[in-house]
Scaffold this active site. Sequence first.
Site, short mmCIF file in Angstrom:
data_model
loop_
_atom_site.label_atom_id
_atom_site.label_comp_id
_atom_site.label_asym_id
_atom_site.label_seq_id
_atom_site.Cartn_x
_atom_site.Cartn_y
_atom_site.Cartn_z
N SER A 84 49.91 37.64 47.59
CA SER A 84 49.07 36.53 47.14
C SER A 84 49.88 35.25 46.91
CB SER A 84 48.29 36.95 45.90
OG SER A 84 47.02 36.34 45.88
N LYS A 137 28.92 25.92 28.74
CA LYS A 137 30.14 25.62 28.00
C LYS A 137 30.85 26.89 27.52
CE LYS A 137 33.15 22.88 26.10
NZ LYS A 137 34.09 22.13 26.94
#
Length: 269
Positions: A84, A137
């Site tokens: 990765s 949020k």
Amino acid sequence: MAKTIARVQIEVVIQKENETYNQKWLLETLNKLGEDKNTAAIVLYIDSPGGSVYESDEVYIAVKKLKEEHKKPVYAYCASLTASGGYYIACSADRIIANRNSLLGSVGVIAGRFVDLTKLMEKYGVKSETIHAGRNKTMGSISEPVTEEQRAIMQSIADECYEQFVNLVAENRKLDLEKVKELADGRIYTANQGKNNGLVDDIATFDEMVELLKEKEFGDKEYKAEVRKYEMKKKKSLMKMLKGTYSSITGLVKSTVPFPAYYYDGCMR
């Protein structure tokens, strides 16, 4: 002074700082080696499952800049694991060489994890409430179920980072983009599989790679370049040493990787 080949260690989780990695140290080291007239070439010795998107890309850009400004060859050596974000950084090099037992690739993205404990909390009478403005949020809170909108938000982040990764691999490895997308399902490859698919250039031991570098980059020049190792060293406090021992015994404590991340989550570390 004899010319040197700098072996720069990039190990374990790539993030701002941990016990074996420090982003500031790495960037400063690369910059100094680029400017050092006695450094003839640089080898990125990578043994890492990857890490955060931000730090991985920052190192990639730094290596590209070093090559452009100082015209020095940079090779990447894939040790036991170059996955990765580790492979992302390797793509900045002129050549990628893998040990025959290396596992590499894992081209993909983790954008985040949601753990919903609402049912468990309800069962035991635990209540949690966060006063907030903006319906997303508190996205990812363990005390709120995940909505479809929130899944779509995180998926859009993963998709954008993924596109950046696959385009980078296609460009640097000179591969067709559609072929890279076929390879880039997040899996790891053996060194042989990586070479057959164009993800690495050669399979060799580290010493063989050094000789290959000398032959290809220095040719018949008179000097013999020696390898000099650069690695981040950090003193451990007693508490950190005890924590590290406990972690190795139980396997319960892992490095916290900031999201989004180019990170292979299947490794036993």
